[in-house]
Design a protein around this motif. Structure first.
Motif, short mmCIF file in Angstrom:
data_model
loop_
_atom_site.label_atom_id
_atom_site.label_comp_id
_atom_site.label_asym_id
_atom_site.label_seq_id
_atom_site.Cartn_x
_atom_site.Cartn_y
_atom_site.Cartn_z
N PRO B 128 5.95 15.23 -0.81
CA PRO B 128 4.64 14.84 -1.59
C PRO B 128 4.46 13.38 -1.50
N LEU B 129 5.33 12.68 -1.57
CA LEU B 129 5.10 10.96 -1.37
C LEU B 129 4.43 10.85 -0.08
N VAL B 130 5.02 11.40 0.97
CA VAL B 130 4.10 11.20 2.19
C VAL B 130 2.79 11.52 2.12
N LEU B 131 2.47 12.82 1.92
CA LEU B 131 1.21 13.17 1.60
C LEU B 131 0.11 12.20 0.71
N SER B 132 0.93 11.80 -0.53
CA SER B 132 0.18 10.92 -1.43
C SER B 132 -0.21 9.70 -0.70
N LEU B 133 0.79 9.12 -0.06
CA LEU B 133 0.24 7.86 0.60
C LEU B 133 -0.49 7.96 1.88
N VAL B 134 -0.57 9.18 2.55
CA VAL B 134 -1.41 9.33 3.57
C VAL B 134 -3.01 9.49 2.83
N VAL B 135 -3.04 10.25 1.58
CA VAL B 135 -4.11 10.28 0.93
C VAL B 135 -4.69 9.03 0.08
N TYR B 136 -3.78 8.15 0.01
CA TYR B 136 -3.94 7.01 -0.74
C TYR B 136 -4.89 5.80 0.47
N VAL B 137 -4.16 5.98 1.67
CA VAL B 137 -4.55 5.06 2.69
C VAL B 137 -6.07 5.49 3.00
N VAL B 138 -6.04 6.90 3.14
CA VAL B 138 -7.49 7.60 3.65
C VAL B 138 -8.47 7.05 2.71
N MET B 139 -8.10 7.30 1.52
CA MET B 139 -8.96 7.17 0.32
C MET B 139 -9.62 5.59 0.35
N ILE B 140 -8.72 4.60 0.54
CA ILE B 140 -9.08 3.28 0.48
C ILE B 140 -9.65 2.96 1.64
#
Lengths: 188, 264
Positions: B128-140
């Motif tokens: 979940p952490l890796v996925l969230s970080l990916v989403v976080y980076v993509v979002m920004i």
């Protein structure tokens, strides 16, 4: 809370603190999933959908084309039919008109011909009459003179002789008349 | 937990967090350590990709049954999540990410109720952490790409239409809600849904085992009760597996949408 201390002593971890290998394998697995989706599965999915929609689209377009062709053919056929009917009607009208014209002209021709024949006949009769009159005029005088002289030449008292003279005279006339008629007919 | 722990004298082993840290048996200490849960995670990944590849490998214009089902699922993610949140253009751009999150999370969730696997590797916080970080980076990154760095930050931190003095209050809230709460909530929601789901199932079936074979007698009746409870929770976990995959993918799309939207 004793269990937590026990956990810390074991080769375990904390549920909120990821182990290094956990992060590593997560990254590897997700990278693999993402790459396969991105490069293999979704392009395949899109291709199939595009092909399908184009097939459906193509089918619809083909059907529309065929329908349009059929409509055009029907319109053409109906136009041809109407044209044919109009042509037939026109031809019939023309033929009728032509027929009427022919009949009229034939009638006229016939009238003219009959008139011409009539006029010719009249002219011929007139000419014959004229020639008859001329020949009569020239002959009657001569004949009368001739007869008179013959009668005078013979004895006027002899009834038999005078009768013979008259009979001979008439016979002479009759012999002359066919020749005159034949010569008059020859002129025409 | 202490109540259950008190029962240990009677031979009942309450499930604990040690469930999630089994013995490493491969590559220990290399950073690529493999224990049972990591093995389940790798297995789920490979099976997911293999099944989808088999379903789409010979994809035809007229689909077979399996292809239809897979296409239905892909189409659901594309239309209802990607297009629904982002519109057609951005929906297509981010579809690979959203789809791999949806199917990845689902595949890793569903192992929690598959016999002999019996655990979801999403209960380990790493995934979940890796996925969230990916989403976080993509979002920004999507926000910066759509508006430029400064305009993006300004739009996020100083929302339009708010009276200037209110920024003292609004901006810190926006910082926390956008740049901290989003990834944290994404991570924890998935982790704990899976972790608690697993504990519930283990508890039910461990209790059933205990009541039937160890407590015996009158207490066996309770065993029937916990068995039914365990079966019910198994069905519930299927729902949770789908739902959490849907929520994660939907929030991914929503966060990207909030970043690229011109004003909100």
């Amino acid at each position: 809370m004793t269990s937590m201390t026990v956990l810390a002593a074991e080769p375990g971890g904390h549920p909120l603190i990821p182990a290094v290998y956990d992060i590593v394998w997560s990254a590897v697995c997700f990278a693999l999933i993402f790459l396969v989706f991105w490069k293999v599965l979704l392009p395949k999915f899109r291709t199939v959908l595009d092909e399908r929609s184009s097939a459906i689209q193509g089918g619809i377009e083909k059907a529309e084309k065929v329908q349009a062709e059929a409509d055009a053919a029907l319109a053409e056929y109906q136009k041809q039919l109407a044209d044919g009917r109009a042509e037939a009607a026109r031809l019939r009208a023309e033929a009728q008109e032509e027929g009427a014209q022919i009949i009229a002209s034939m009638k006229q021709q016939a009238t003219e011909e009959s008139e011409r024949i009539l006029a010719q006949a009249k002219a011929q009769i007139e000419a014959e009459r004229q020639s008859a009159m001329v020949s009569l005029r020239s002959e009657v005088g001569g004949l009368a003179t001739d007869l008179a002289s013959r009668i005078v030449g013979e004895s006027l008292t002899d009834d038999t002789r005078s009768a013979n003279v008259v009979d001979r005279f008439i016979a002479d006339l009759e012999a002359q008349a066919p020749a005159a008629t034949a010569s008059a007919t020859k002129e025409f | 937990m202490s109540l259950l722990a008190a029962g240990e004298g009677g031979g009942f082993h309450a499930p604990g967090l040690e469930e999630f840290f089994p013995q490493v048996f491969l590559f220990e200490g290399t950073g690529f350590d493999v224990n049972r849960i990591i093995l389940v995670r790798i297995l789920a990944t490979l099976v997911l990709l293999l099944l989808l590849w088999l379903a789409l490998r010979k994809a035809t214009v007229v689909p077979g049954r399996i292809q239809s089902v897979v296409e239905l699922a892909f189409d659901f993610v594309r239309k209802d999540i990607a297009y629904g949140m982002l519109g057609r253009k951005d929906g297509d751009r981010f579809f690979p990410l959203i789809a791999s999150i949806f199917f990845g999370v689902f595949a890793l969730n569903i192992t929690g109720i598959i016999p002999f696997l019996n655990i979801s590797s999403n209960a380990l916080i790493g995934m979940p952490l890796v996925l969230s970080l990916v989403v976080y980076v993509v979002m920004i990154a999507a926000g910066i790409q759509a508006k430029g760095g400064f305009a993006y930050l300004k739009g996020e931190l100083f929302p339009a239409g708010v009276p200037k003095p209110m920024y003292i209050l609004v901006t810190p809230i926006e910082i926390v809600s956008t740049f901290i709460a989003r990834p944290v909530s994404l991570t924890l929601r998935l982790t704990f849904n899976m972790l608690v789901g697993h504990l519930l199932l283990v508890l039910c079936f461990a209790a059933t085992q205990f009541f039937f074979f160890e407590a015996g007698g009158a207490l066996a009746g309770f065993g029937a009760l916990t068995l039914v409870g365990g079966l019910a929770f198994t069905l519930f976990e299927i729902l949770v597996a789908v739902l959490q995959a849907y929520v994660f993918a939907l929030l991914t799309a929503a966060y990207i949408q909030l970043s690229v939207a011109q004003d909100h």
